[in-house]
Design a protein around this motif. Structure first.
Motif, PDB file in Angstrom:
ATOM      1  N   ARG A   1       0.846  -1.194   0.000  1.00 26.42           N
ATOM      2  CA  ARG A   1       0.000   0.000   0.000  1.00 26.42           C
ATOM      3  C   ARG A   1       0.880   1.241   0.000  1.00 26.42           C
ATOM      4  O   ARG A   1       2.024   1.199   0.433  1.00 26.42           O
ATOM      5  CB  ARG A   1      -0.895   0.049   1.250  1.00 26.42           C
ATOM      6  N   GLN A   2       0.299   2.343  -0.488  1.00 28.29           N
ATOM      7  CA  GLN A   2       1.031   3.611  -0.449  1.00 28.29           C
ATOM      8  C   GLN A   2       1.022   4.143   0.980  1.00 28.29           C
ATOM      9  O   GLN A   2       0.023   4.075   1.683  1.00 28.29           O
ATOM     10  CB  GLN A   2       0.399   4.631  -1.382  1.00 28.29           C
ATOM     11  N   GLY A   3       2.159   4.657   1.397  1.00 27.26           N
ATOM     12  CA  GLY A   3       2.281   5.266   2.708  1.00 27.26           C
ATOM     13  C   GLY A   3       2.914   6.634   2.581  1.00 27.26           C
ATOM     14  O   GLY A   3       3.133   7.138   1.476  1.00 27.26           O
ATOM     15  N   MET A   4       3.194   7.234   3.727  1.00 23.30           N
ATOM     16  CA  MET A   4       3.837   8.541   3.719  1.00 23.30           C
ATOM     17  C   MET A   4       4.573   8.774   5.023  1.00 23.30           C
ATOM     18  O   MET A   4       4.273   8.170   6.044  1.00 23.30           O
ATOM     19  CB  MET A   4       2.819   9.647   3.485  1.00 23.30           C
ATOM     20  N   ILE A   5       5.563   9.646   4.957  1.00 26.95           N
ATOM     21  CA  ILE A   5       6.316  10.114   6.108  1.00 26.95           C
ATOM     22  C   ILE A   5       6.024  11.602   6.203  1.00 26.95           C
ATOM     23  O   ILE A   5       6.124  12.324   5.209  1.00 26.95           O
ATOM     24  CB  ILE A   5       7.832   9.893   5.918  1.00 26.95           C
ATOM     25  N   HIS A   6       5.607  12.044   7.392  1.00 27.78           N
ATOM     26  CA  HIS A   6       5.281  13.466   7.538  1.00 27.78           C
ATOM     27  C   HIS A   6       5.369  13.885   9.001  1.00 27.78           C
ATOM     28  O   HIS A   6       5.349  13.053   9.903  1.00 27.78           O
ATOM     29  CB  HIS A   6       3.889  13.776   6.975  1.00 27.78           C
ATOM     30  N   ALA A   7       5.479  15.187   9.203  1.00 30.87           N
ATOM     31  CA  ALA A   7       5.490  15.742  10.558  1.00 30.87           C
ATOM     32  C   ALA A   7       4.060  15.760  11.081  1.00 30.87           C
ATOM     33  O   ALA A   7       3.133  16.130  10.359  1.00 30.87           O
ATOM     34  CB  ALA A   7       6.052  17.156  10.545  1.00 30.87           C
ATOM     35  N   TYR A   8       3.884  15.352  12.322  1.00 25.41           N
ATOM     36  CA  TYR A   8       2.563  15.324  12.941  1.00 25.41           C
ATOM     37  C   TYR A   8       2.624  16.154  14.213  1.00 25.41           C
ATOM     38  O   TYR A   8       3.125  15.705  15.243  1.00 25.41           O
ATOM     39  CB  TYR A   8       2.156  13.878  13.214  1.00 25.41           C
TER      40      TYR A   8
END
Length: 76
Positions: A52-59
């Motif tokens: 599956r597509q995922g993401m890395i991001h600031a939360y």
């Protein structure tokens, strides 16, 4: 408090990167998210172990950079 400069964010990204259709996006691409119609958030797209597509991001609520599924995000 701090307020984002939406125009500067979008202009800087446009100057540094070539925009592509989100349906063409692949792992390693940078995604610009619009919240309430304004560009406000970035993520690096990834591919999860289950493909599956995922993401890395600031939360901000966690004060951390996180990774996970991008399931449920509108692709517009």
């Amino acid at each position: 408090g701090w307020k984002p400069d939406w125009a500067q964010l979008e202009a800087g990204l446009t100057a540094a990167m070539e925009p592509i259709d989100i349906m063409q996006a692949r792992a390693g691409d940078v995604a610009l998210f619009r919240l309430a119609g304004n560009p406000q958030h970035l993520a690096i797209l990834t591919r999860l172990d289950d493909d599956r597509q995922g993401m890395i991001h600031a939360y901000a609520p966690l004060g951390a950079v996180v990774s996970g599924s991008s399931d449920g995000l509108d692709r517009v």
